[in-house]
Design an enzyme around this catalytic site. Sequence first.
Site, short mmCIF file in Angstrom:
data_model
loop_
_atom_site.label_atom_id
_atom_site.label_comp_id
_atom_site.label_asym_id
_atom_site.label_seq_id
_atom_site.Cartn_x
_atom_site.Cartn_y
_atom_site.Cartn_z
N GLY A 74 -27.80 -36.04 16.84
CA GLY A 74 -26.38 -36.28 16.58
C GLY A 74 -25.61 -35.03 16.96
O GLY A 74 -26.12 -34.14 17.67
N ARG A 363 -9.97 -38.83 -0.02
CA ARG A 363 -10.68 -40.10 -0.11
C ARG A 363 -11.10 -40.47 -1.53
O ARG A 363 -11.03 -41.63 -1.92
CB ARG A 363 -11.93 -40.04 0.76
C1 LIG Z 1 -18.23 -45.17 10.65
C2 LIG Z 1 -18.13 -43.68 10.48
C3 LIG Z 1 -17.04 -42.99 11.01
C4 LIG Z 1 -16.94 -41.62 10.86
N1 LIG Z 1 -15.85 -40.98 11.38
C5 LIG Z 1 -15.75 -39.64 11.24
C6 LIG Z 1 -14.63 -38.93 11.79
O1 LIG Z 1 -13.74 -39.51 12.41
N2 LIG Z 1 -14.58 -37.59 11.62
C7 LIG Z 1 -15.55 -36.89 10.95
O2 LIG Z 1 -15.45 -35.68 10.84
N3 LIG Z 1 -16.62 -37.55 10.44
C8 LIG Z 1 -16.75 -38.88 10.57
N4 LIG Z 1 -17.84 -39.53 10.04
C9 LIG Z 1 -18.95 -38.74 9.51
C10 LIG Z 1 -19.78 -38.19 10.67
O3 LIG Z 1 -19.86 -39.18 11.67
C11 LIG Z 1 -21.20 -37.81 10.27
O4 LIG Z 1 -21.19 -37.05 9.10
C12 LIG Z 1 -21.83 -36.97 11.37
O5 LIG Z 1 -21.73 -37.64 12.61
C13 LIG Z 1 -23.28 -36.66 11.08
O6 LIG Z 1 -23.80 -35.99 12.20
P1 LIG Z 1 -25.26 -35.37 12.16
O7 LIG Z 1 -25.47 -34.76 13.50
O8 LIG Z 1 -25.42 -34.52 10.98
O9 LIG Z 1 -26.24 -36.63 11.97
P2 LIG Z 1 -26.38 -38.03 12.74
O10 LIG Z 1 -25.34 -38.24 13.76
O11 LIG Z 1 -26.54 -39.05 11.66
O12 LIG Z 1 -27.72 -37.88 13.53
C14 LIG Z 1 -28.98 -37.93 12.89
C15 LIG Z 1 -30.05 -37.75 13.93
O13 LIG Z 1 -31.28 -37.51 13.27
C16 LIG Z 1 -32.28 -38.34 13.82
N5 LIG Z 1 -33.26 -38.57 12.74
C17 LIG Z 1 -33.04 -38.82 11.43
N6 LIG Z 1 -34.19 -38.91 10.77
C18 LIG Z 1 -35.16 -38.73 11.67
C19 LIG Z 1 -36.56 -38.70 11.58
N7 LIG Z 1 -37.21 -38.87 10.42
N8 LIG Z 1 -37.26 -38.50 12.73
C20 LIG Z 1 -36.63 -38.31 13.92
N9 LIG Z 1 -35.30 -38.30 14.05
C21 LIG Z 1 -34.58 -38.51 12.93
C22 LIG Z 1 -31.57 -39.58 14.28
O14 LIG Z 1 -32.32 -40.23 15.25
C23 LIG Z 1 -30.27 -38.96 14.84
O15 LIG Z 1 -30.50 -38.51 16.14
C24 LIG Z 1 -17.93 -40.91 10.17
C25 LIG Z 1 -19.01 -41.59 9.64
C26 LIG Z 1 -19.10 -42.96 9.75
C27 LIG Z 1 -20.23 -43.68 9.09
#
Ligand SMILES: Cc1cc2nc3c(=O)[nH]c(=O)nc-3n(C[C@H](O)[C@H](O)[C@H](O)COP(=O)(O)OP(=O)(O)OC[C@H]3O[C@@H](n4cnc5c(N)ncnc54)[C@H](O)[C@@H]3O)c2cc1C
Length: 674
Positions: A74, A363
Amino acid sequence: MASTADRSHTTPLNQPSVQRSDDARGYYVPGANIVDPAAPTGPIEERWEQRKFDNRLVNPANRRKLSVIIVGTGLAGGAAAATLGEAGYQVKSFCYQDSPRRAHSIAAQGGINAAKNYKEDGDSVFRLFYDTIKGGDYRSRESNVHRLAEVSVNIIDQCVAQGVPFAREYGGLLDNRSFGGVQVSRTFYARGQTGQQLLIGAYQALERQVAAGTVETFTRHEMLELIVVDGRARGIVARDLVTGEIETHLADAVVLASGGYGNVFFLSTNAMGSNVTATWRAHRKGAYMANPCYTQIHPTCIPVSGEHQSKLTLMSESLRNDGRIWVPKKKDDCDKDPRDIPEEDRDYYLERIYPSFGNLVPRDIASRAAKYVCDEGRGVGPVVGDFRRGVYLDFADAIGRLGEPAIREKYGNLFDMYERITGENPYEVPMRIYPAVHYVMGGLWVDYHLQSNIPGLFVTGEANFSDHGANRLGASALMQGLADGYFVLPNTIREYLADGPFARIDETSPAVAEARTAVEGRIQKFLSIGGTRSADSFHRELGNIMWEYCGMERTEEGLRKAIDMIRELKAAFWSDLKVLGTADSLNQSLEKAGRVADFIELGELMCIDALNRRESCGGHFRAESQTEDGEALRHDEEFAYVAAWEWAGEDGQPVLHKEDLIYTAIEMKQRSYK
Ligand SMILES: Cc1cc2nc3c(=O)[nH]c(=O)nc-3n(C[C@H](O)[C@H](O)[C@H](O)COP(=O)(O)OP(=O)(O)OC[C@H]3O[C@@H](n4cnc5c(N)ncnc54)[C@H](O)[C@@H]3O)c2cc1C
């Protein structure tokens, strides 16, 4: 703005808290207090610059010999993998989707914050810092949040350089809008697809490194265990989800960027696959889980429509810039066509109760207000369960003021999405919205370097306990994920990697073999139970318990009940689970079983954490602790700490370690948005 202390102040403004209540007695064991060993000192605005300079460097020739595993692609993980690859480290990047580009971050809609002050409306790094601390209800670390605010401005420059198509104003400058809990416009956006565009930016940077040979990607691989050798994180055990093969991957450091665990509630706005397994497995290996009960319930989601739903859909907070939220004043009007309800019979309750912030309150506050009006019987839409779960989000005024084309330009894809799901045209009829689980502020405990208490294990993005305290402000998750991935981790992990080269290990090392055997044994266990219920049915039941007793409002009695129910559910899971298929092929019910097993254990810890915290702060609302007008009431003298929970074994009780939150730049105040 409320007064702040002298900005360069380094003297504590509050004392460590002393907890007098003990609601969770009997469910946990008190542990020793902890401190952040990497916490910086000095004037707050100099801390990060100084730390970047103080952290040791690794010369380019040595970087090539050091390896890092990153779980997650992500924004947090993709950005980190691209940046560490660019720096020259050997990176292995994992995700369970078929492409790094399908990480949940792609769903983010509304925008990303940065203290650029393009609108000249009084924004600054300090104001973003202040808003975030206040928005989080004074339950986050000052130094981390200030760093986040500083780095925010770099993120936008980086993404623009990558070609991310942020919305622009007519004159060509990047446009901004407002999100909840602030009175400035600092949110950068790409229509309602900001996450997608940012992720494409990170992905292309990642692919560049794949082509350069510094990053190797492992898609459709699920991490199922952390490998800890001599107290240090040294690798992971992963399952190839297509072939079922169990693989061990070793490295000098491991980064978990595996996202949030909101799906513990079954119904949430998160991607269906989002889960807690990566962080929970690390927790069971000794990593502390911090503030697990801090959950964000988002006020603007499409309401639940029935009992067989498996997913909820967010309507971006950005809509609150132009949409006005209301319910009928009279219960009798609730089933009328909203267009037939005259202005004087409408209750724009957020504008009424919070005149300063109106529809843009944070929120947690907007969600609770919606719950209260629905509980009073003034909700709208179909009756689900025993009451109407919906309030109106109305664009009639904005369309009258700006014209439909302008609204279409800003929010077109969100309106289309709404119409496709509900069959109603929101340009003509107000949208109906209701709060839903959206994000978790809890996660693995990390120090200022984003390192967990297990040396060599770093945690970034939503997976760590984050900089958002007890409530995250809108558009701050993308900011944090990219701050961690592009700017913070690359500067902190080098301090750890500078200790290299590390002791050589291979697949025959006892800890490695043991981790692999544990994974194989667990998979066989799932397949051999031979019961009658699917993992999904346990998940749904867990979600109901969590929403009912650990959702928008929590009580001592309800949380105790939930813990008992979850324990019974856990026993039922391990005796009555049915997993079809085999381990050596694509088997989604097997994948699900592992994730649900971890969700059940997490759910219990969330309830214990919520039970212990007999105060209301941000998204954690204990009914026993509220002001006369129903607002969250904190007890700083008892609870101004991060709760870091240690796993104590299957039969042990979790151990609570407290990290005091001491403020030097901002005075803790009762939050007010009135
Ligand atoms: C509908 C929606 C809209 C949103 N809009 C906004 C916004 O406009 N602005 C904002 O700031 N935030 C927003 N958020 C929040 C934000 O999108 C998330 O908090 C953020 O994208 C999380 O990013 P991340 O990289 O931490 O994890 P993620 O994007 O969740 O990525 C997780 C990664 O980990 C991998 N993974 C997980 N577990 C394992 C495992 N056991 N083995 C291998 N791979 C694994 C997955 O495959 C993925 O690649 C929104 C959230 C939602 C649900």
